[in-house]
Each structure stands twice: as structure tokens, then as C-alpha cells.
Scaffold this motif. Structure first.
Motif, PDB file in Angstrom:
ATOM      1  N   CYS A 202       0.810  -1.130  -0.070  1.00  0.00           N
ATOM      2  CA  CYS A 202       0.020  -0.088   0.013  1.00  0.00           C
ATOM      3  C   CYS A 202       1.019   1.248   0.008  1.00  0.00           C
ATOM      4  O   CYS A 202       0.692   2.276  -0.801  1.00  0.00           O
ATOM      5  N   ILE A 203       1.682   1.358   0.739  1.00  0.00           N
ATOM      6  CA  ILE A 203       2.955   2.390   1.020  1.00  0.00           C
ATOM      7  C   ILE A 203       3.530   2.693  -0.471  1.00  0.00           C
ATOM      8  O   ILE A 203       3.759   3.621  -0.849  1.00  0.00           O
ATOM      9  N   ALA A 204       4.105   1.529  -0.922  1.00  0.00           N
ATOM     10  CA  ALA A 204       4.830   1.396  -2.157  1.00  0.00           C
ATOM     11  C   ALA A 204       4.058   2.175  -3.310  1.00  0.00           C
ATOM     12  O   ALA A 204       4.476   2.962  -4.154  1.00  0.00           O
ATOM     13  N   LYS A 205       2.905   1.579  -3.616  1.00  0.00           N
ATOM     14  CA  LYS A 205       1.947   2.337  -4.486  1.00  0.00           C
ATOM     15  C   LYS A 205       1.849   3.921  -4.445  1.00  0.00           C
ATOM     16  O   LYS A 205       1.805   4.399  -5.547  1.00  0.00           O
ATOM     17  N   GLU A 206       1.556   4.257  -3.425  1.00  0.00           N
ATOM     18  CA  GLU A 206       1.188   5.631  -2.933  1.00  0.00           C
ATOM     19  C   GLU A 206       2.510   6.335  -3.300  1.00  0.00           C
ATOM     20  O   GLU A 206       2.389   7.475  -3.776  1.00  0.00           O
ATOM     21  N   LEU A 207       3.530   6.027  -2.827  1.00  0.00           N
ATOM     22  CA  LEU A 207       4.875   6.801  -3.179  1.00  0.00           C
ATOM     23  C   LEU A 207       5.333   6.373  -4.467  1.00  0.00           C
ATOM     24  O   LEU A 207       5.744   7.678  -5.101  1.00  0.00           O
ATOM     25  N   ILE A 208       5.096   5.568  -5.176  1.00  0.00           N
ATOM     26  CA  ILE A 208       5.489   5.346  -6.584  1.00  0.00           C
ATOM     27  C   ILE A 208       4.580   6.493  -7.260  1.00  0.00           C
ATOM     28  O   ILE A 208       5.258   7.156  -8.440  1.00  0.00           O
ATOM     29  N   ASP A 209       3.245   6.616  -7.198  1.00  0.00           N
ATOM     30  CA  ASP A 209       2.460   7.431  -7.831  1.00  0.00           C
ATOM     31  C   ASP A 209       2.770   8.702  -7.713  1.00  0.00           C
ATOM     32  O   ASP A 209       2.412   9.836  -8.481  1.00  0.00           O
ATOM     33  N   GLN A 210       3.600   8.978  -6.439  1.00  0.00           N
ATOM     34  CA  GLN A 210       4.115  10.465  -6.244  1.00  0.00           C
ATOM     35  C   GLN A 210       5.485  10.802  -7.088  1.00  0.00           C
ATOM     36  O   GLN A 210       5.926  11.781  -6.906  1.00  0.00           O
ATOM     37  N   GLY A 211       5.984   9.857  -7.567  1.00  0.00           N
ATOM     38  CA  GLY A 211       7.248  10.068  -8.309  1.00  0.00           C
ATOM     39  C   GLY A 211       8.498   9.478  -7.515  1.00  0.00           C
ATOM     40  O   GLY A 211       9.484   9.684  -7.727  1.00  0.00           O
ATOM     41  N   VAL A 212       8.345   8.584  -6.234  1.00  0.00           N
ATOM     42  CA  VAL A 212       9.250   8.198  -5.486  1.00  0.00           C
ATOM     43  C   VAL A 212       9.869   6.899  -6.171  1.00  0.00           C
ATOM     44  O   VAL A 212       9.087   6.161  -6.468  1.00  0.00           O
ATOM     45  N   SER A 213      11.193   6.902  -5.864  1.00  0.00           N
ATOM     46  CA  SER A 213      11.843   5.501  -6.326  1.00  0.00           C
ATOM     47  C   SER A 213      11.699   4.398  -5.316  1.00  0.00           C
ATOM     48  O   SER A 213      12.132   4.733  -4.292  1.00  0.00           O
ATOM     49  N   VAL A 214      10.946   3.294  -5.731  1.00  0.00           N
ATOM     50  CA  VAL A 214      10.827   2.351  -4.504  1.00  0.00           C
ATOM     51  C   VAL A 214      11.437   0.889  -5.098  1.00  0.00           C
ATOM     52  O   VAL A 214      10.970   0.727  -6.398  1.00  0.00           O
ATOM     53  N   ILE A 215      11.964   0.349  -4.285  1.00  0.00           N
ATOM     54  CA  ILE A 215      12.759  -1.123  -4.694  1.00  0.00           C
ATOM     55  C   ILE A 215      12.238  -2.347  -3.911  1.00  0.00           C
ATOM     56  O   ILE A 215      12.284  -1.788  -2.528  1.00  0.00           O
ATOM     57  N   TYR A 216      11.616  -3.117  -4.190  1.00  0.00           N
ATOM     58  CA  TYR A 216      10.909  -4.384  -3.314  1.00  0.00           C
ATOM     59  C   TYR A 216      12.066  -5.518  -3.505  1.00  0.00           C
ATOM     60  O   TYR A 216      12.119  -5.974  -4.815  1.00  0.00           O
ATOM     61  N   PHE A 217      12.342  -6.150  -2.389  1.00  0.00           N
ATOM     62  CA  PHE A 217      13.077  -7.529  -2.335  1.00  0.00           C
ATOM     63  C   PHE A 217      12.617  -8.333  -1.413  1.00  0.00           C
ATOM     64  O   PHE A 217      12.526  -7.821  -0.200  1.00  0.00           O
ATOM     65  N   GLN A 218      12.166  -9.731  -1.555  1.00  0.00           N
ATOM     66  CA  GLN A 218      12.056 -10.845  -0.262  1.00  0.00           C
ATOM     67  C   GLN A 218      13.783 -10.809  -0.044  1.00  0.00           C
ATOM     68  O   GLN A 218      14.653 -10.562  -0.746  1.00  0.00           O
ATOM     69  N   SER A 219      13.577 -10.943   1.446  1.00  0.00           N
ATOM     70  CA  SER A 219      15.285 -11.022   1.993  1.00  0.00           C
ATOM     71  C   SER A 219      15.844 -11.776   1.146  1.00  0.00           C
ATOM     72  O   SER A 219      17.512 -11.608   0.918  1.00  0.00           O
ATOM     73  N   GLN A 220      15.567 -13.102   0.767  1.00  0.00           N
ATOM     74  CA  GLN A 220      16.447 -14.203   0.349  1.00  0.00           C
ATOM     75  C   GLN A 220      17.230 -13.733  -0.863  1.00  0.00           C
ATOM     76  O   GLN A 220      18.287 -13.777  -1.492  1.00  0.00           O
ATOM     77  N   ASP A 221      15.964 -12.951  -1.717  1.00  0.00           N
ATOM     78  CA  ASP A 221      16.697 -12.400  -3.016  1.00  0.00           C
ATOM     79  C   ASP A 221      17.620 -11.220  -2.977  1.00  0.00           C
ATOM     80  O   ASP A 221      18.557 -11.356  -3.777  1.00  0.00           O
ATOM     81  N   GLN A 245      21.784   0.900  -6.920  1.00  0.00           N
ATOM     82  CA  GLN A 245      20.231   1.031  -6.918  1.00  0.00           C
ATOM     83  C   GLN A 245      19.463   0.870  -5.600  1.00  0.00           C
ATOM     84  O   GLN A 245      18.841   1.799  -4.987  1.00  0.00           O
ATOM     85  N   ILE A 246      19.894  -0.277  -4.866  1.00  0.00           N
ATOM     86  CA  ILE A 246      19.312  -0.604  -3.849  1.00  0.00           C
ATOM     87  C   ILE A 246      19.833   0.134  -2.558  1.00  0.00           C
ATOM     88  O   ILE A 246      19.009   0.691  -1.815  1.00  0.00           O
ATOM     89  N   LEU A 247      20.895   0.763  -2.741  1.00  0.00           N
ATOM     90  CA  LEU A 247      21.587   1.827  -1.445  1.00  0.00           C
ATOM     91  C   LEU A 247      21.070   3.089  -1.915  1.00  0.00           C
ATOM     92  O   LEU A 247      20.970   3.928  -0.805  1.00  0.00           O
ATOM     93  N   ASP A 248      20.599   3.487  -3.129  1.00  0.00           N
ATOM     94  CA  ASP A 248      20.416   4.877  -3.340  1.00  0.00           C
ATOM     95  C   ASP A 248      19.003   5.133  -3.574  1.00  0.00           C
ATOM     96  O   ASP A 248      18.390   6.335  -3.506  1.00  0.00           O
ATOM     97  N   CYS A 249      18.071   4.078  -3.880  1.00  0.00           N
ATOM     98  CA  CYS A 249      16.491   4.431  -4.165  1.00  0.00           C
ATOM     99  C   CYS A 249      15.843   5.024  -2.908  1.00  0.00           C
ATOM    100  O   CYS A 249      16.543   4.876  -1.692  1.00  0.00           O
ATOM    101  N   GLN A 250      14.960   5.912  -2.980  1.00  0.00           N
ATOM    102  CA  GLN A 250      14.532   6.899  -2.092  1.00  0.00           C
ATOM    103  C   GLN A 250      13.858   5.779  -1.079  1.00  0.00           C
ATOM    104  O   GLN A 250      13.864   6.053   0.248  1.00  0.00           O
ATOM    105  N   LEU A 251      13.307   4.632  -1.315  1.00  0.00           N
ATOM    106  CA  LEU A 251      12.513   3.606  -0.479  1.00  0.00           C
ATOM    107  C   LEU A 251      12.894   2.230  -0.857  1.00  0.00           C
ATOM    108  O   LEU A 251      12.640   1.695  -1.905  1.00  0.00           O
ATOM    109  N   LEU A 252      13.438   1.562   0.022  1.00  0.00           N
ATOM    110  CA  LEU A 252      13.701  -0.023  -0.067  1.00  0.00           C
ATOM    111  C   LEU A 252      13.052  -0.656   0.907  1.00  0.00           C
ATOM    112  O   LEU A 252      12.753  -0.341   1.961  1.00  0.00           O
ATOM    113  N   ILE A 253      12.134  -1.793   0.258  1.00  0.00           N
ATOM    114  CA  ILE A 253      11.423  -2.627   1.103  1.00  0.00           C
ATOM    115  C   ILE A 253      12.002  -3.956   1.075  1.00  0.00           C
ATOM    116  O   ILE A 253      12.305  -4.611   0.021  1.00  0.00           O
ATOM    117  N   ILE A 254      12.474  -4.591   2.327  1.00  0.00           N
ATOM    118  CA  ILE A 254      13.080  -5.697   2.610  1.00  0.00           C
ATOM    119  C   ILE A 254      12.009  -6.538   3.143  1.00  0.00           C
ATOM    120  O   ILE A 254      11.570  -6.265   4.387  1.00  0.00           O
TER     121      ILE A 254
END
Length: 330
Positions: A202-221, A245-254
Motif C-alpha cells: 500500500c505504501i509503495a504504490k502511493e509513493l511510486i504514484d508520487q514519483g518516489v523510487s521504490v525497490i522491493y526485495f524478498q530478503s533471500q533475493d 540502486q538498492i543503496l540509493d533508491c528513495q525507499l527500499l522494502i525488505i
């Protein structure tokens, strides 16, 4: 929100590809016309030469000759349009055709980013998030409290599951509104199926729609990617770019931290990732089934300390929603 250099370059490469494709298509149309209407080729050659001559006359200030040249240009253009019409071609058939006429596929119009650039940026952000399709199904508009109990008061909360989740959702919306100005790190904890991943989406979609760079990863990946980058395994170059990109994107989801095979490398990389992103002022959301004590035991005191001192903890409660849905046939 601004793009990173690599993201900006990726968007601009898309425009370059558009331009090349448009130019190629135009060349094919021109060749088709020349093949069927040789006179049009002659007219284009005359028009090109006369346009250059008019430019020289303008620079020389020879107004009378320039006026005659312009009249001749107009006559040649009329003849060309008539030839095309007689040959069954629209008047603009030989012209360049753009996906976006406003910026002519350059990304910029009137010195500013074109509206199509913003759409391209959003598409890129969704593609790079790794969860583009999931976000169509899991977002605030599809969130439901129907599977949270609204009758029994939980002693540790002093309220029902449903009431508590409404508070959590309100906090998540505040996180979106305040991002990244008022802290950007969340730690979702709780057992399987209580909604941790759904809320991060939910948070990711709202922020991406605002132009925020978001990257999602399952921890094992995520840790597999760090391993490829670190130890020179197959795909190292791509892995290194992804790690940047993982270190510099505006929001990382683990997601699902603790499900990976843990060892000293994983612990050290988790600390590096968490610490580096804190240092850069980048936001991170972690979801895990582990308690705080289990985080400490699994990854070390310094990892747990770094997380607890810089993240807002959001514990979730309840039974597995997926099981509840299955029982209801949802």
C-alpha cells in the motif's frame, strides 16, 4: 522527487529509441512515395536547393529575389501536395510522426519536462520496483478490515484487532504524507498472514504514484544479489548496478527478513545496507516474523540496535488472513 542519473538516462534512452524508430518509419514512407511517384523526389530536391538559396538571399538582404524564391517554394509545395493526393497519399505522409507531438519525442517542451516524460518516469519507477503487478491488487483502495476481529479486545492493545489495524493504516498513510521529511523507516513485525506485506505494498504504490523510487526485495533475493555482487558470480556487473540502486533508491522494502539462510555474510550485508541507507537519508521498510530479541539473536546486537534506534516499530496481531479467506471461500 528527482530521478537518479541511471533512471534519468534510462528514460532518455527510451526517447532515443522512439526517435530512431520514427526516423526509420519516415524513411520507409519516403522510399515508398519516391518509388511510386518519381516526380516527388525531383520536387524534394528542388525544394531543398531552393530553401538553401532563400537562406543565402535572406543573409544578403536581397529582399526582391527572396520574395520570388519564397513564391517559388510555395508553388513547389503545392505541386508536391497535389502529386501526393493524386497518388493516394495524405499531404503529411512523408513527414516525421511522433509518439508525443508536444515535445517531438525529446522529453522536453518549452524548456520544461513534457507530460510524457512524467508518464515515462512513472512507468520506469513501477518497473524498477519489482512489484508492479502486485500493486494493482494490493493497495489502500483494495484494503479491507473485514478479516480483522472487531469483537474481542486484545489485552496487550486494549482494543480489537480491527480498531488497532485502523490506527496502523492511519499511521501508514501519515508515513506516505510525511515521506521523506519526518523519518522514513518502518519495521513491521508479526506472525505469518497478518498483513505486513500488504501494508508495505500500500505504501509503495502511493509513493511510486508520487514519483518516489521504490525497490522491493524478498530478503533471500536481496542477499543473493549481494552475494553475486560481492563474490564475482555470474551476472556480477548487473548485480553491482542493482546494488547501487538498492543503496540509493528513495525507499527500499525488505520483505520477510529472517526467511533467508542466515550466516555471517548475511548479517554483515544487512548491517551495511541498513547503515548505509541511514547515512544517505534513504527510507527503508522491513517486514519480519521475528521479534526484536530474535532479530538480535539472529543478526547481532549492532544490527538490532541500528534498526531499533532508527526505525518506527509497527507490530501486527491476529490470525493468518489467508486461512480466514480460504475458509470463507474468498
Amino acid at each position: 522527487m528527482g530521478l537518479t542519473n541511471s533512471q534519468y538516462n534510462a528514460v532518455m534512452r527510451g526517447y532515443e529509441q522512439r526517435q530512431l524508430a520514427s526516423r526509420h518509419e519516415q524513411e520507409e514512407r519516403v522510399a515508398r512515395v519516391y518509388d511510386r511517384l518519381p516526380r516527388v523526389r525531383e520536387l524534394d530536391q528542388e525544394l531543398s536547393g531552393l530553401a538553401a538559396e532563400c537562406a543565402r538571399l535572406r543573409l544578403a538582404g536581397r529582399e526582391q529575389e527572396l520574395a520570388e524564391g519564397k513564391a517559388r517554394l510555395a508553388a513547389l509545395r503545392r505541386e508536391k501536395a497535389e502529386r501526393l493526393r493524386e497518388g493516394g497519399f495524405p499531404a503529411d505522409y512523408m513527414e516525421m510522426r511522433y509518439v508525443c507531438p508536444d515535445c517531438k519525442d525529446t522529453g522536453y517542451a518549452d524548456g520544461k519536462r513534457c507530460h510524457c516524460f512524467e508518464r515515462a518516469r512513472l512507468r520506469l519507477l513501477y518497473a524498477q520496483s519489482n512489484i508492479e503487478e502486485i500493486l494493482k491488487r494490493e493497495n489502500f483502495s483494495t484494503l479491507s478490515f473485514a478479516y480483522y476481529d472487531d469483537e474481542d479486545v486484545l489485552p496487550q492493545l486494549g482494543m480489537t484487532e480491527a480498531a488497532y489495524m485502523k490506527l496502523v493504516v492511519r499511521r501508514c498513510r501519515e508515513f506516505v504524507r510525511e515521506f521523506p521529511d519526518k523519518g522514513g523507516n518502518l519495521l513491521f513485525t508479526g506472525t505469518t498472514g497478518v498483513g505486513k506485506t500488504f501494508l508495505t505494498n500500500c505504501i509503495a504504490k502511493e509513493l511510486i504514484d508520487q514519483g518516489v523510487s521504490v525497490i522491493y526485495f524478498q530478503s533471500q533475493d536481496l542477499f543473493e544479489l549481494f552475494s553475486r555482487s560481492k563474490f564475482g558470480r555470474e551476472g556480477q556487473e548487473e548485480a553491482e548496478e542493482n546494488c547501487r540502486q538498492i543503496l540509493d533508491c528513495q525507499l527500499l522494502i525488505i520483505d520477510d527478513l529472517g526467511t533467508e539462510l542466515n550466516n555471517s555474510f548475511v548479517s554483515s550485508q544487512l548491517f551495511y545496507c541498513v547503515n548505509e541507507r541511514i547515512s544517505r537519508g534513504r527510507g527503508t521498510i522491513i517486514s519480519t516474523n521475528l521479534s526484536v530479541d530474535m532479530l538480535r539473536d539472529t543478526y547481532s546486537d549492532r544490527v538490532a540496535s541500528r534498526i531499533m534506534s532508527h526505525y518506527t516499530m509497527v507490530p501486527l496481531y491476529g490470525a493468518d488472513i489467508r486461512i480466514k479467506k480460504a475458509k470463507r471461500g474468498a
